[in-house]
Design a protein around this motif. Structure first.
Motif, PDB file in Angstrom:
ATOM      1  N   UNK A   1      37.566  40.084  47.318  1.00 32.13           N
ATOM      2  CA  UNK A   1      36.376  39.767  47.121  1.00 32.13           C
ATOM      3  C   UNK A   1      35.335  40.788  45.346  1.00 32.13           C
ATOM      4  N   UNK A   2      36.106  41.760  45.162  1.00 28.32           N
ATOM      5  CA  UNK A   2      36.026  43.136  44.778  1.00 28.32           C
ATOM      6  C   UNK A   2      37.034  42.124  43.173  1.00 28.32           C
ATOM      7  N   UNK A   3      37.788  41.635  43.048  1.00 31.06           N
ATOM      8  CA  UNK A   3      38.244  40.925  42.255  1.00 31.06           C
ATOM      9  C   UNK A   3      37.767  39.873  41.617  1.00 31.06           C
ATOM     10  N   UNK A   4      37.592  39.110  43.000  1.00 28.97           N
ATOM     11  CA  UNK A   4      37.205  37.728  42.216  1.00 28.97           C
ATOM     12  C   UNK A   4      35.534  38.000  41.560  1.00 28.97           C
TER      13      UNK A   4
ATOM     14  N   UNK B   1      34.000  37.026  34.377  1.00 29.92           N
ATOM     15  CA  UNK B   1      33.400  37.627  32.963  1.00 29.92           C
ATOM     16  C   UNK B   1      34.435  37.143  31.452  1.00 29.92           C
ATOM     17  N   UNK B   2      33.447  36.774  30.995  1.00 32.81           N
ATOM     18  CA  UNK B   2      34.129  35.724  29.604  1.00 32.81           C
ATOM     19  C   UNK B   2      34.099  36.192  28.653  1.00 32.81           C
TER      20      UNK B   2
ATOM     21  N   UNK C   1      39.512  51.110  37.972  1.00 33.77           N
ATOM     22  CA  UNK C   1      40.585  49.370  38.228  1.00 33.77           C
ATOM     23  C   UNK C   1      39.798  48.110  38.193  1.00 33.77           C
ATOM     24  N   UNK C   2      38.581  47.809  38.151  1.00 34.24           N
ATOM     25  CA  UNK C   2      37.653  47.001  37.578  1.00 34.24           C
ATOM     26  C   UNK C   2      38.099  46.446  36.275  1.00 34.24           C
ATOM     27  N   UNK C   3      38.525  47.624  35.228  1.00 30.95           N
ATOM     28  CA  UNK C   3      39.087  47.307  33.939  1.00 30.95           C
ATOM     29  C   UNK C   3      40.198  46.859  34.078  1.00 30.95           C
ATOM     30  N   UNK C   4      41.135  46.936  35.174  1.00 31.87           N
ATOM     31  CA  UNK C   4      42.743  46.508  34.586  1.00 31.87           C
ATOM     32  C   UNK C   4      42.459  44.987  35.085  1.00 31.87           C
TER      33      UNK C   4
ATOM     34  N   UNK D   1      39.979  43.153  34.518  1.00 33.43           N
ATOM     35  CA  UNK D   1      39.401  42.424  33.747  1.00 33.43           C
ATOM     36  C   UNK D   1      38.768  42.591  32.453  1.00 33.43           C
ATOM     37  N   UNK D   2      39.537  43.100  31.436  1.00 32.46           N
ATOM     38  CA  UNK D   2      39.745  43.783  30.262  1.00 32.46           C
ATOM     39  C   UNK D   2      38.285  43.755  29.342  1.00 32.46           C
TER      40      UNK D   2
END
Length: 554
Positions: free
Chosen positions: A42-45, A50-51, A81-84, A86-87
């Motif tokens: 769910x965290x990855x989703x 975000x575009x 980890x979140x930035x990995x 979605x940059x």
């Protein structure tokens, strides 16, 4: 060229090749026992969609204590980890008080934005100092901003426990913020009015919290009498109905509207007081008030779904405190005292709604029975084993505080206080004469969920200077309770937004140094850290000189 030189050259070439490859290919391995640095699905989703850039400002910078430095480090790690994933996610740490001449004004401005500071006391052998820390993050996406609390208060926790609890909460806190800021279509919640429910100002903090997830609207049941069909049609536009502490009886027509909303698939949360009693009513010359049963005309309604709320009061030795004043004028003193009619309750199961939650505060709560039918009943919260029930009418007196409770009487505990009901709900008006004619009625519905809480004050926030405080915060004792998180989890669960709940249930264990052991063994380790290198240097020098003498002597 010797073999050793060849090996060194090969090793250097291999190291260069690995570094070059690592600039093109990136991977990380999480060897922690609790998988602290592995994001859940769910965290990855939550962060994947975000575009455009998501900018996160973390207000944890400056002169921080070791505990808050740990929180800062763990915050950086989880955001990496979140930035990995979605940059587009960018973050930076800032000190909101750095370089500010009018610090008091800055603090006031931050507080007006809802960013509550934390005062941190630092002690050493010679002095005690106190600093102000703002443990918050601001997630900015396009024209929207979501506040993220990094510090999670816990009742009775030490500074280390509080940080540990906060670190465990970080993944959920940021995933929750990403979910809120990216929501486009929201489900709808109806706040039911017309039967003496709590005024909006007393549920303002909770409503403002869930407004980030859901759209809210008010449905007044007074409209049932002139146009029942329109009332039902309007109510069916919502996904969940909230009924918060009604004080006036429901008519059969109103019950039938709510019944058909539920049978047609509408979720519902009921916070019910079957006894009329408020703490404020005790603050009179005699210090007494009469607790009276309250007839809401809902007994048959709840009986159909499988629960019965009894017009009794729960008296519990696991209590929360109230504050009483003694003295007059400037000599007044405020003292926290035990109040057995305000139970402190902990969940005894591992249901997704209640796992990892702080204790809840109930106030003049009733007890519930679960009844046999086809629906599944899950008791989410109950009174402690050391509790009892008291029938009503009953006179409640403040002077009970002067008499120690007889523990031998507290043998009938574990009374259900909050029950989750799930199943295919049957209409409460099946095989009965219908009070009004409606179109689109059903006798049997599909799978559904309902939450019944035997205390209307679980959702009630306190006021200060006419403004609502955070739900779960007691301004008199400065304690925090888990009421808001429980209700947010419950609404997410009922409306099938379970991903965030699963993140919240993730456990992370952060080891801390034993400060007492550090103080006791400080001298020993200082001697080891200073003496061992010196000793090794002397030994090396002696051996080296001895080896040179042997070599050149020959």
């Amino acid at each position: 060229m010797g073999k050793s030189a060849t090996s060194i050259i090969k090793g250097a070439i291999l190291l260069i090749v690995v570094n070059i490859l690592s600039s093109f290919f990136y991977t990380r391995w999480d060897f922690t026992e609790d998988e602290r640095y592995t994001l859940s699905g769910p965290s990855i989703n939550a962060v994947s969609g975000f575009k455009s850039p998501v900018i996160i400002d973390i207000l944890l910078e400056g002169n921080l204590t070791p505990e808050f430095l740990r929180l800062k480090t763990e915050t950086r790690s989880i955001l990496e980890e979140f930035a990995e994933v979605n940059p587009n996610l960018k973050f930076n740490f800032v000190n909101p008080l750095e370089g500010e001449g009018q610090i008091d004004g800055v603090i006031t401005d931050l507080q007006s934005l809802g960013l509550t500071p934390t005062r941190v006391t630092t002690e050493d052998n010679t002095s005690v100092s106190q600093d102000i820390v703002f443990p918050w993050a601001m997630v900015n996406y396009r024209n929207a901003t979501v506040k993220v609390p990094l510090l999670k208060n816990k009742l009775g926790a030490t500074a280390e426990d509080r940080i540990n609890n906060s670190v465990q909460h970080l993944e959920y806190a940021f995933a929750d913020a990403f979910t809120k800021i990216a929501l486009k279509e929201k489900k709808r919640i109806a706040v039911i009015k017309g039967n003496g429910e709590l005024e909006d100002i007393f549920i303002a903090d909770f409503l403002s919290t869930i407004r980030d997830y859901y759209n809210l609207g008010a449905i007044t049941l007074d409209s049932v009498a002139p146009d029942p069909q329109k009332t039902l049609d309007d109510l069916k536009q919502y996904d969940l109905a909230l009924i918060a502490k009604p004080t006036e009886a429901f008519s059969d027509e109103e019950k039938y509207i709510l019944d058909q909303f539920i049978v047609n698939g509408g979720k519902s949360v009921w916070l019910i007081d079957q006894v009329a009693m408020e703490l404020d009513s005790l603050f009179n010359e005699k210090g007494t008030a009469m607790a009276l049963p309250r007839d809401l005309n809902l007994n048959d309604f709840f009986f159909n779904y499988g629960v019965r709320i009894n017009p009794v009061l729960v008296n519990d030795l696991y209590f929360t405190q109230i504050v009483l004043a003694s003295g007059e004028g400037n000599n007044s003193q405020y003292e926290p005292v035990p109040w057995y009619y305000n139970p402190m309750v902990f969940s005894q199961n591992d249901h997704p709604i209640t796992t990892n939650l702080e204790a809840l505060r109930f106030q003049f709560s009733n007890a519930m029975d679960t009844l046999a039918n086809s629906n599944t009943k899950t008791i989410l919260y109950s009174s402690s084993p050391l509790s009892k029930i008291e029938g009503t009418p009953k006179q409640i007196r403040l002077d009970i505080l002067n008499t120690p409770p007889d523990k031998d009487l507290y043998t009938n505990g574990n009374k259900a206080l909050a029950v989750l009901i799930e199943g295919k709900f049957k209409s409460a008006f099946t095989d009965r004469v219908k009070p009004i004619k409606l179109e689109g009625t059903l006798e049997q519905g599909n799978e559904n969920k309902m939450l019944v809480i035997a205390d209307g004050d679980v959702i009630k926030n306190q006021l200060q200077n006419g403004r609502p405080l955070e739900l779960g915060y007691d301004k008199w004792t400065n304690n925090f309770y888990g009421n808001k998180e429980f209700l947010v989890n419950a609404f997410n669960y009922l409306l099938e937004d379970t991903g965030l709940i699963n993140i919240r249930n993730k456990k992370v264990a952060i080891p801390f140094l034993n400060t007492q052991k550090i103080a006791e063994e400080k001298m020993k380790w200082q001697l080891i850290n200073i003496g061992v290198p010196i000793l090794l240097t002397l030994i090396f020098g002696f051996v080296f000189n001895y080896w040179r003498k042997r070599k050149y002597a020959s």
